[in-house]
Enzyme design. Structure first.
Site, mmCIF file in Angstrom:
data_model
loop_
_atom_site.group_PDB
_atom_site.id
_atom_site.type_symbol
_atom_site.label_atom_id
_atom_site.label_comp_id
_atom_site.label_asym_id
_atom_site.label_seq_id
_atom_site.Cartn_x
_atom_site.Cartn_y
_atom_site.Cartn_z
ATOM 1 N N LYS A 66 -5.823 42.526 -17.311
ATOM 2 C CA LYS A 66 -5.333 43.505 -16.554
ATOM 3 C C LYS A 66 -6.086 45.079 -17.036
ATOM 4 O O LYS A 66 -6.033 44.921 -18.088
ATOM 5 C CB LYS A 66 -3.865 43.852 -16.136
ATOM 6 N N ASP A 118 4.496 43.053 -19.331
ATOM 7 C CA ASP A 118 3.514 42.944 -18.310
ATOM 8 C C ASP A 118 3.245 41.411 -18.149
ATOM 9 O O ASP A 118 2.479 40.973 -17.192
ATOM 10 C CB ASP A 118 2.070 42.887 -19.057
ATOM 11 N N PRO A 131 -9.917 40.518 -24.675
ATOM 12 C CA PRO A 131 -9.838 41.359 -25.803
ATOM 13 C C PRO A 131 -8.314 41.205 -26.612
ATOM 14 O O PRO A 131 -7.601 41.398 -25.724
ATOM 15 C CB PRO A 131 -10.385 42.768 -25.678
ATOM 16 N N VAL A 132 -8.332 41.257 -27.871
ATOM 17 C CA VAL A 132 -7.171 40.966 -28.757
ATOM 18 C C VAL A 132 -6.385 42.511 -28.899
ATOM 19 O O VAL A 132 -7.475 43.240 -29.382
ATOM 20 C CB VAL A 132 -7.181 40.156 -29.961
ATOM 21 N N ALA A 133 -5.291 42.605 -28.587
ATOM 22 C CA ALA A 133 -4.690 44.102 -29.011
ATOM 23 C C ALA A 133 -5.552 45.063 -28.225
ATOM 24 O O ALA A 133 -5.937 46.029 -28.930
ATOM 25 C CB ALA A 133 -4.559 44.229 -30.594
ATOM 26 N N GLY A 134 -6.433 44.891 -27.126
ATOM 27 C CA GLY A 134 -7.154 45.782 -26.578
ATOM 28 C C GLY A 134 -6.512 46.664 -25.470
ATOM 29 O O GLY A 134 -7.549 47.348 -24.735
ATOM 30 N N GLY A 190 -2.118 38.953 -24.621
ATOM 31 C CA GLY A 190 -1.089 38.057 -25.282
ATOM 32 C C GLY A 190 -0.145 37.915 -24.040
ATOM 33 O O GLY A 190 0.598 36.781 -23.910
ATOM 34 N N SER A 191 0.184 38.825 -23.367
ATOM 35 C CA SER A 191 0.908 38.739 -22.184
ATOM 36 C C SER A 191 0.580 37.523 -21.211
ATOM 37 O O SER A 191 1.156 36.791 -20.446
ATOM 38 C CB SER A 191 1.401 40.070 -21.441
ATOM 39 N N ALA A 192 -0.757 37.595 -21.094
ATOM 40 C CA ALA A 192 -1.468 36.701 -20.006
ATOM 41 C C ALA A 192 -1.299 35.219 -20.813
ATOM 42 O O ALA A 192 -1.156 34.477 -19.781
ATOM 43 C CB ALA A 192 -3.045 37.265 -20.065
HETATM 44 O O1 C5P Z 1 7.409 44.429 -23.528
HETATM 45 P P1 C5P Z 1 6.397 44.265 -24.463
HETATM 46 O O2 C5P Z 1 6.819 43.392 -25.358
HETATM 47 O O3 C5P Z 1 5.028 44.057 -24.110
HETATM 48 O O4 C5P Z 1 6.110 45.644 -25.148
HETATM 49 C C1 C5P Z 1 5.584 45.890 -26.315
HETATM 50 C C2 C5P Z 1 6.009 47.169 -26.835
HETATM 51 O O5 C5P Z 1 5.377 48.477 -26.025
HETATM 52 C C3 C5P Z 1 7.577 47.500 -26.747
HETATM 53 O O6 C5P Z 1 8.118 46.919 -27.884
HETATM 54 C C4 C5P Z 1 7.672 48.893 -26.831
HETATM 55 O O7 C5P Z 1 7.534 49.488 -28.138
HETATM 56 C C5 C5P Z 1 6.500 49.296 -26.085
HETATM 57 N N1 C5P Z 1 7.035 49.535 -24.574
HETATM 58 C C6 C5P Z 1 7.489 50.469 -24.383
HETATM 59 N N2 C5P Z 1 7.722 50.791 -22.873
HETATM 60 C C7 C5P Z 1 7.569 49.900 -21.980
HETATM 61 C C8 C5P Z 1 6.684 48.837 -22.156
HETATM 62 C C9 C5P Z 1 6.440 48.821 -23.598
HETATM 63 O O8 C5P Z 1 7.608 51.593 -25.032
HETATM 64 N N3 C5P Z 1 7.719 50.187 -20.681
#
Ligand code: C5P
Length: 309
Positions: free
Chosen positions: A18, A144, A102-105, A110-112
């Site tokens: 995304k 995500d 891409p990883v951590a990009g 990871g969510s995908a």
């Molecule tokens: O939800 P997800 O695990 O993908 O989020 C990863 C990190 O991104 C969370 O631990 C948080 O630090 C940050 N985050 C946030 N606010 C959001 C989404 C993510 O602070 N709305």
């Protein structure tokens, strides 16, 4: 949810990456997350995730972009599998991931993979989850994840997990500039908080002009509306990205933006020829590690095949 029989076959699901066309970040909440108003678009960079019955839980990762993906219990796809198995009392599976995202990009790779795993296991275990049930499980795995199940173009609110449809016309062409190394999403949000310390941060509200631009289907209308409140934080942690952004604009992009929490930069271009030209120019410039071309919107996680042995 009913209990799951163990099917003999393997299920492969293809899942897109995304970009956030708009990412407005509100104040930090009591649970540590930030209230968001975002518009997601699924783009045609894909991971393929295969789940197969196994004697023990496991995950393996392949592909040119596999470096840096955890292959232990931290892997989001494996976490998704175990999470769903606990809810429906199912047996272990092995998850194989072929990375094209891409990883951590900042493109939700990871969510995908978590989204793809849920869709694959829904099929393998014959769960027949309703869409809202699938999205609710997805939301518990990451902000995500529900969007990567759904795909298309959608608005996200809450911490990003509450989806609403967006009327978008046309196909948009993107050039993605991949960077060396990744950025940690929590670190980028923390940097955003640090940069805004003391400022009065309003509740995020979607911009009507962006919605209007999406209804035209014209990338020239969309380009000036691309917005990312995490961009300053990503650039603060990775100042080299500013050079990538200005190179892309100089070489003819209509708009450029840090994708999500970065460090990938997403450039919007005027069609597929323009995308090829920009990809070539960016590669030759030496300021990027690699480039990919993609179009959006595309479908969310979809079953490619179910092998019945
Ligand atoms: O939800 P997800 O695990 O993908 O989020 C990863 C990190 O991104 C969370 O631990 C948080 O630090 C940050 N985050 C946030 N606010 C959001 C989404 C993510 O602070 N709305």
């Amino acid at each position: 949810m009913t209990s799951a029989p163990t099917a003999p076959g393997a299920v492969t699901v293809r899942v897109p990456a995304k970009v956030n066309l708009e990412l407005l970040v509100g104040p930090v909440r009591d649970d540590g997350y930030h209230d968001l108003s975002t518009v997601y678009q699924a783009v045609s960079l894909y991971d393929e995730v295969t789940v197969a019955p196994a004697d023990a839980w496991g995950v393996s990762v392949s592909g040119a972009l596999a470096d840096g993906v955890p292959t232990d219990g931290d892997n989001l796809a494996l976490r998704a599998a175990r999470f769903l198995a606990r809810r429906c009392d199912a047996d272990p599976v092995h998850v194989s991931i072929r990375k094209g995202i891409p990883v951590a990009g900042g493109m939700a790779g990871g969510s995908a993979d978590a989204a793809a795993t849920l869709v694959a296991l829904d099929q393998l275990w014959e769960l027949d989850l309703e869409r809202d049930e699938l999205e609710s499980v997805a939301a518990q795995l990451g902000s995500d994840v529900p969007f990567l199940v759904a795909g298309g173009t959608a608005m996200g609110s809450g911490r990003g997990e509450l989806l609403a449809p967006v009327l978008a016309r046309g196909t948009y062409h993107w050039v993605l500039a991949l960077a060396d190394g990744g950025l940690s999403t929590p670190a980028v949000y923390a940097e955003c908080d640090r940069l805004r310390a003391g400022a009065d941060v309003p509740a995020p509200v979607a911009t009507p002009a962006l919605m209007a631009a999406l209804r035209t289907g014209d990338p020239h209308e969309l380009a000036p509306q691309l917005t990312n409140d995490l961009q300053d934080a990503a650039l603060s942690l990775r100042p080299d990205l500013a050079e990538v952004l200005s190179a892309g604009m100089e070489y003819g992009a209509l708009g450029g933006i840090v994708s999500g929490s970065g460090p990938t930069i997403a450039f919007l271009v005027d069609g597929s020829e323009a995308g090829i030209d920009l990809a070539v120019a960016l590669t030759a410039s030496g300021v990027v590690r690699d480039v990919r071309r993609a179009t959006g919107p595309v479908h969310g996680a979809q079953v490619l095949h179910h092998r019945v042995d």
